[in-house]
Design a protein around this motif. Structure first.
Motif, PDB file in Angstrom:
ATOM      1  N   VAL A 284     -34.270  14.995  12.024  1.00 33.31           N
ATOM      2  CA  VAL A 284     -34.626  15.282  10.633  1.00 33.31           C
ATOM      3  C   VAL A 284     -35.610  16.455  10.563  1.00 33.31           C
ATOM      4  O   VAL A 284     -35.433  17.389   9.774  1.00 33.31           O
ATOM      5  CB  VAL A 284     -35.236  14.040   9.953  1.00 33.31           C
ATOM      6  CG1 VAL A 284     -35.799  14.399   8.573  1.00 33.31           C
ATOM      7  CG2 VAL A 284     -34.194  12.948   9.820  1.00 33.31           C
ATOM      8  N   ARG A 285     -36.644  16.412  11.396  1.00 33.28           N
ATOM      9  CA  ARG A 285     -37.659  17.467  11.369  1.00 33.28           C
ATOM     10  C   ARG A 285     -37.062  18.812  11.752  1.00 33.28           C
ATOM     11  O   ARG A 285     -37.351  19.832  11.112  1.00 33.28           O
ATOM     12  CB  ARG A 285     -38.816  17.102  12.298  1.00 33.28           C
ATOM     13  CG  ARG A 285     -39.608  15.902  11.821  1.00 33.28           C
ATOM     14  CD  ARG A 285     -40.711  15.496  12.761  1.00 33.28           C
ATOM     15  NE  ARG A 285     -41.715  16.535  12.924  1.00 33.28           N
ATOM     16  CZ  ARG A 285     -42.933  16.335  13.395  1.00 33.28           C
ATOM     17  NH1 ARG A 285     -43.292  15.118  13.764  1.00 33.28           N
ATOM     18  NH2 ARG A 285     -43.777  17.317  13.525  1.00 33.28           N
ATOM     19  N   ASP A 286     -36.226  18.820  12.797  1.00 35.69           N
ATOM     20  CA  ASP A 286     -35.604  20.082  13.224  1.00 35.69           C
ATOM     21  C   ASP A 286     -34.717  20.651  12.125  1.00 35.69           C
ATOM     22  O   ASP A 286     -34.688  21.868  11.905  1.00 35.69           O
ATOM     23  CB  ASP A 286     -34.781  19.864  14.497  1.00 35.69           C
ATOM     24  CG  ASP A 286     -35.649  19.577  15.709  1.00 35.69           C
ATOM     25  OD1 ASP A 286     -36.879  19.823  15.621  1.00 35.69           O
ATOM     26  OD2 ASP A 286     -35.125  19.113  16.734  1.00 35.69           O
ATOM     27  N   LYS A 287     -33.999  19.763  11.452  1.00 33.30           N
ATOM     28  CA  LYS A 287     -33.100  20.212  10.389  1.00 33.30           C
ATOM     29  C   LYS A 287     -33.882  20.791   9.218  1.00 33.30           C
ATOM     30  O   LYS A 287     -33.496  21.817   8.638  1.00 33.30           O
ATOM     31  CB  LYS A 287     -32.243  19.030   9.913  1.00 33.30           C
ATOM     32  CG  LYS A 287     -31.090  19.428   9.006  1.00 33.30           C
ATOM     33  CD  LYS A 287     -30.055  20.215   9.760  1.00 33.30           C
ATOM     34  CE  LYS A 287     -28.847  20.521   8.885  1.00 33.30           C
ATOM     35  NZ  LYS A 287     -27.835  21.323   9.603  1.00 33.30           N
ATOM     36  N   VAL A 288     -34.995  20.141   8.871  1.00 31.93           N
ATOM     37  CA  VAL A 288     -35.812  20.620   7.752  1.00 31.93           C
ATOM     38  C   VAL A 288     -36.485  21.944   8.099  1.00 31.93           C
ATOM     39  O   VAL A 288     -36.557  22.865   7.275  1.00 31.93           O
ATOM     40  CB  VAL A 288     -36.873  19.566   7.368  1.00 31.93           C
ATOM     41  CG1 VAL A 288     -37.859  20.133   6.353  1.00 31.93           C
ATOM     42  CG2 VAL A 288     -36.198  18.327   6.785  1.00 31.93           C
ATOM     43  N   LEU A 289     -36.982  22.065   9.325  1.00 29.41           N
ATOM     44  CA  LEU A 289     -37.722  23.271   9.729  1.00 29.41           C
ATOM     45  C   LEU A 289     -36.808  24.426  10.115  1.00 29.41           C
ATOM     46  O   LEU A 289     -37.283  25.559  10.235  1.00 29.41           O
ATOM     47  CB  LEU A 289     -38.641  22.940  10.908  1.00 29.41           C
ATOM     48  CG  LEU A 289     -39.849  22.063  10.585  1.00 29.41           C
ATOM     49  CD1 LEU A 289     -40.565  21.653  11.859  1.00 29.41           C
ATOM     50  CD2 LEU A 289     -40.812  22.778   9.644  1.00 29.41           C
ATOM     51  N   GLU A 290     -35.524  24.147  10.310  1.00 26.92           N
ATOM     52  CA  GLU A 290     -34.588  25.180  10.750  1.00 26.92           C
ATOM     53  C   GLU A 290     -34.584  26.413   9.847  1.00 26.92           C
ATOM     54  O   GLU A 290     -34.703  27.544  10.337  1.00 26.92           O
ATOM     55  CB  GLU A 290     -33.183  24.594  10.867  1.00 26.92           C
ATOM     56  CG  GLU A 290     -32.148  25.596  11.355  1.00 26.92           C
ATOM     57  CD  GLU A 290     -30.761  24.977  11.462  1.00 26.92           C
ATOM     58  OE1 GLU A 290     -29.812  25.687  11.828  1.00 26.92           O
ATOM     59  OE2 GLU A 290     -30.640  23.772  11.187  1.00 26.92           O
ATOM     60  N   PRO A 291     -34.443  26.260   8.523  1.00 27.81           N
ATOM     61  CA  PRO A 291     -34.437  27.464   7.679  1.00 27.81           C
ATOM     62  C   PRO A 291     -35.758  28.218   7.703  1.00 27.81           C
ATOM     63  O   PRO A 291     -35.771  29.447   7.572  1.00 27.81           O
ATOM     64  CB  PRO A 291     -34.146  26.907   6.269  1.00 27.81           C
ATOM     65  CG  PRO A 291     -34.492  25.457   6.345  1.00 27.81           C
ATOM     66  CD  PRO A 291     -34.214  25.038   7.745  1.00 27.81           C
ATOM     67  N   TYR A 292     -36.873  27.491   7.883  1.00 30.06           N
ATOM     68  CA  TYR A 292     -38.173  28.166   7.967  1.00 30.06           C
ATOM     69  C   TYR A 292     -38.250  29.007   9.246  1.00 30.06           C
ATOM     70  O   TYR A 292     -38.793  30.115   9.239  1.00 30.06           O
ATOM     71  CB  TYR A 292     -39.309  27.144   7.939  1.00 30.06           C
ATOM     72  CG  TYR A 292     -39.425  26.398   6.638  1.00 30.06           C
ATOM     73  CD1 TYR A 292     -40.034  26.985   5.530  1.00 30.06           C
ATOM     74  CD2 TYR A 292     -38.919  25.107   6.505  1.00 30.06           C
ATOM     75  CE1 TYR A 292     -40.134  26.306   4.322  1.00 30.06           C
ATOM     76  CE2 TYR A 292     -39.020  24.418   5.301  1.00 30.06           C
ATOM     77  CZ  TYR A 292     -39.623  25.010   4.224  1.00 30.06           C
ATOM     78  OH  TYR A 292     -39.730  24.338   3.033  1.00 30.06           O
ATOM     79  N   GLY A 293     -37.713  28.439  10.349  1.00 29.38           N
ATOM     80  CA  GLY A 293     -37.701  29.193  11.600  1.00 29.38           C
ATOM     81  C   GLY A 293     -36.837  30.437  11.501  1.00 29.38           C
ATOM     82  O   GLY A 293     -37.206  31.510  11.987  1.00 29.38           O
ATOM     83  N   LYS A 294     -35.672  30.296  10.862  1.00 27.88           N
ATOM     84  CA  LYS A 294     -34.783  31.439  10.670  1.00 27.88           C
ATOM     85  C   LYS A 294     -35.447  32.489   9.781  1.00 27.88           C
ATOM     86  O   LYS A 294     -35.334  33.703  10.037  1.00 27.88           O
ATOM     87  CB  LYS A 294     -33.468  30.961  10.043  1.00 27.88           C
ATOM     88  CG  LYS A 294     -32.464  32.073   9.804  1.00 27.88           C
ATOM     89  CD  LYS A 294     -32.051  32.748  11.090  1.00 27.88           C
ATOM     90  CE  LYS A 294     -30.991  33.812  10.833  1.00 27.88           C
ATOM     91  NZ  LYS A 294     -30.609  34.522  12.078  1.00 27.88           N
ATOM     92  N   TYR A 295     -36.135  32.026   8.750  1.00 30.36           N
ATOM     93  CA  TYR A 295     -36.819  32.966   7.847  1.00 30.36           C
ATOM     94  C   TYR A 295     -37.897  33.737   8.600  1.00 30.36           C
ATOM     95  O   TYR A 295     -38.053  34.942   8.419  1.00 30.36           O
ATOM     96  CB  TYR A 295     -37.437  32.200   6.680  1.00 30.36           C
ATOM     97  CG  TYR A 295     -38.051  33.091   5.625  1.00 30.36           C
ATOM     98  CD1 TYR A 295     -37.271  33.613   4.601  1.00 30.36           C
ATOM     99  CD2 TYR A 295     -39.406  33.406   5.649  1.00 30.36           C
ATOM    100  CE1 TYR A 295     -37.823  34.439   3.631  1.00 30.36           C
ATOM    101  CE2 TYR A 295     -39.963  34.233   4.683  1.00 30.36           C
ATOM    102  CZ  TYR A 295     -39.171  34.741   3.679  1.00 30.36           C
ATOM    103  OH  TYR A 295     -39.712  35.558   2.732  1.00 30.36           O
ATOM    104  N   LYS A 296     -38.636  33.034   9.467  1.00 24.41           N
ATOM    105  CA  LYS A 296     -39.684  33.696  10.248  1.00 24.41           C
ATOM    106  C   LYS A 296     -39.081  34.735  11.184  1.00 24.41           C
ATOM    107  O   LYS A 296     -39.643  35.831  11.368  1.00 24.41           O
ATOM    108  CB  LYS A 296     -40.483  32.670  11.043  1.00 24.41           C
ATOM    109  CG  LYS A 296     -41.697  33.248  11.766  1.00 24.41           C
ATOM    110  CD  LYS A 296     -42.474  32.174  12.482  1.00 24.41           C
ATOM    111  CE  LYS A 296     -43.719  32.760  13.133  1.00 24.41           C
ATOM    112  NZ  LYS A 296     -43.407  33.848  14.076  1.00 24.41           N
ATOM    113  N   GLU A 297     -37.944  34.417  11.790  1.00 19.91           N
ATOM    114  CA  GLU A 297     -37.267  35.385  12.656  1.00 19.91           C
ATOM    115  C   GLU A 297     -36.891  36.640  11.863  1.00 19.91           C
ATOM    116  O   GLU A 297     -37.066  37.761  12.342  1.00 19.91           O
ATOM    117  CB  GLU A 297     -36.013  34.753  13.260  1.00 19.91           C
ATOM    118  CG  GLU A 297     -36.299  33.670  14.296  1.00 19.91           C
ATOM    119  CD  GLU A 297     -35.019  33.052  14.822  1.00 19.91           C
ATOM    120  OE1 GLU A 297     -33.931  33.521  14.422  1.00 19.91           O
ATOM    121  OE2 GLU A 297     -35.096  32.119  15.637  1.00 19.91           O
TER     122      GLU A 297
END
Length: 333
Positions: free
Chosen positions: A207-220
């Motif tokens: 759940v946490r990885d799925k929620v944070l995934e778009p934030y990580g992509k945005y940071k990239e």
């Protein structure tokens, strides 16, 4: 809390009532054990609207027995109402329909022909040498179907509870991750919630990885934009040309970056430019000061003090002081 029994509905022709009663007796053990509770139209009380009673029980039944015979197939009510509703509920997974062949009849082209029949091999009850053996086989089949149905519903209930727990956990994760990360304190709170909801570490991590995934992509994407921006500034200086600004705007839109995040990168470059200018001005001022400030050590090997001369020349012009003192120093040393 005792487990709720499954509701069983008898769909049959009244001409087969004797056979229905025999089957009900063979199902009595299942009734006493709380596996099933049965209903048929003879339970309709005087004054009740029989059609409504039948429809209500038919539409709430978990298991629907179709007691098949020539009279059952010949009954318009059984065929048009009960069979139609039963097959519809079976196809939607709301009920389990079990055809029980009481007397031999051609059922090959019926809506329930695709279902598993009882007794075994779809041999009619009245064709068995021992009728009790036939009904025993039917009762065993109904028990197995009831156990399977309960297991399936329990699995669905467990899955639904798990989905509800995961949804609650995800909601709090999304709230904490609104700024793109989850702090140490927030992680501890989530651990408590995970334990209370009975989620495994893998389920919580997913759940946490799925929620944070778009934030990580945005940071990239933001880091990529910053790299390109920095390269342009290093090559061409700051502020950038209008053409470069227009190209960066296209890049921002392509990477789906917010205006405020891009503005922070631009402001950072502006601050760095100002700091560089201030540093350069300070270095230039220090250099001029060093050039303008003569050494205080004006003594010579002969212990002659030329301080008075420096003060006299300062009254004229600082540059004159520097020039004369340099000449004197070179002459003395």
């Amino acid at each position: 809390m005792s487990e709720v029994s499954l509701q069983l509905f008898f769909s049959y022709s009244h001409k087969d009532e004797v056979l229905r009663d025999e089957l009900a007796n063979h199902l009595r053990t299942l009734t006493r054990q709380g596996v099933i509770s049965s209903w048929y139209d003879r339970k309709i009380l005087p004054g009740d609207e029989w059609d409504n009673q039948i429809n209500d029980n038919l539409n709430t039944a978990d298991i629907i027995l179709l007691l098949v015979s020539s009279d059952f197939i010949g009954s318009n009510y059984c065929w048009d109402v009960e069979v139609t509703t039963a097959i519809e509920r079976h196809n939607t997974g709301k009920a389990r329909v079990i055809p029980v062949i009481l007397r031999r009849v051609d059922w090959s082209d019926t809506p329930f022909a695709k279902l598993q029949f009882l007794p075994k091999n779809a041999e009619p009850v009245t064709s068995w040498t021992n009728r009790d053996e036939a009904f025993t086989n039917v009762a065993q089949g109904i028990r197995a179907a009831a156990q399977q149905l309960k297991a399936e519903r329990q699995q669905k209930l467990t899955l639904a509870r798990k989905e509800t727990a995961i949804a609650e956990y995800r909601q709090l994760v999304e709230e904490f991750a609104a700024d793109g990360e989850i702090s140490f304190v927030e992680s501890e709170i989530l651990k408590d919630l995970q334990e209370r909801l009975g989620l495994t570490d893998e389920e919580a991590r997913t759940v946490r990885d799925k929620v944070l995934e778009p934030y990580g992509k945005y940071k990239e994407n933001l880091d990529r934009y910053k790299q390109i921006f920095t390269k342009l500034v290093d090559e061409q200086g700051y502020p950038l040309k209008e053409k470069d600004k227009a190209d960066l705007k296209k890049l921002q839109q392509h990477l789906k970056l917010k205006d405020e995040d891009v503005a922070l990168i631009d402001n950072e470059a502006e601050v760095q430019k100002q700091e560089a200018e201030i540093l350069q001005q300070q270095q230039e001022a220090n250099r001029l000061q060093q050039q303008q400030s003569p050494s205080n050590d004006l003594s010579s090997e002969k212990n002659v003090d030329y301080t008075w001369l420096r003060d006299l020349l300062n009254a004229v012009h600082p540059k004159v002081v520097s020039f004369v003192l340099e000449k004197i120093s070179s002459a003395l040393f």
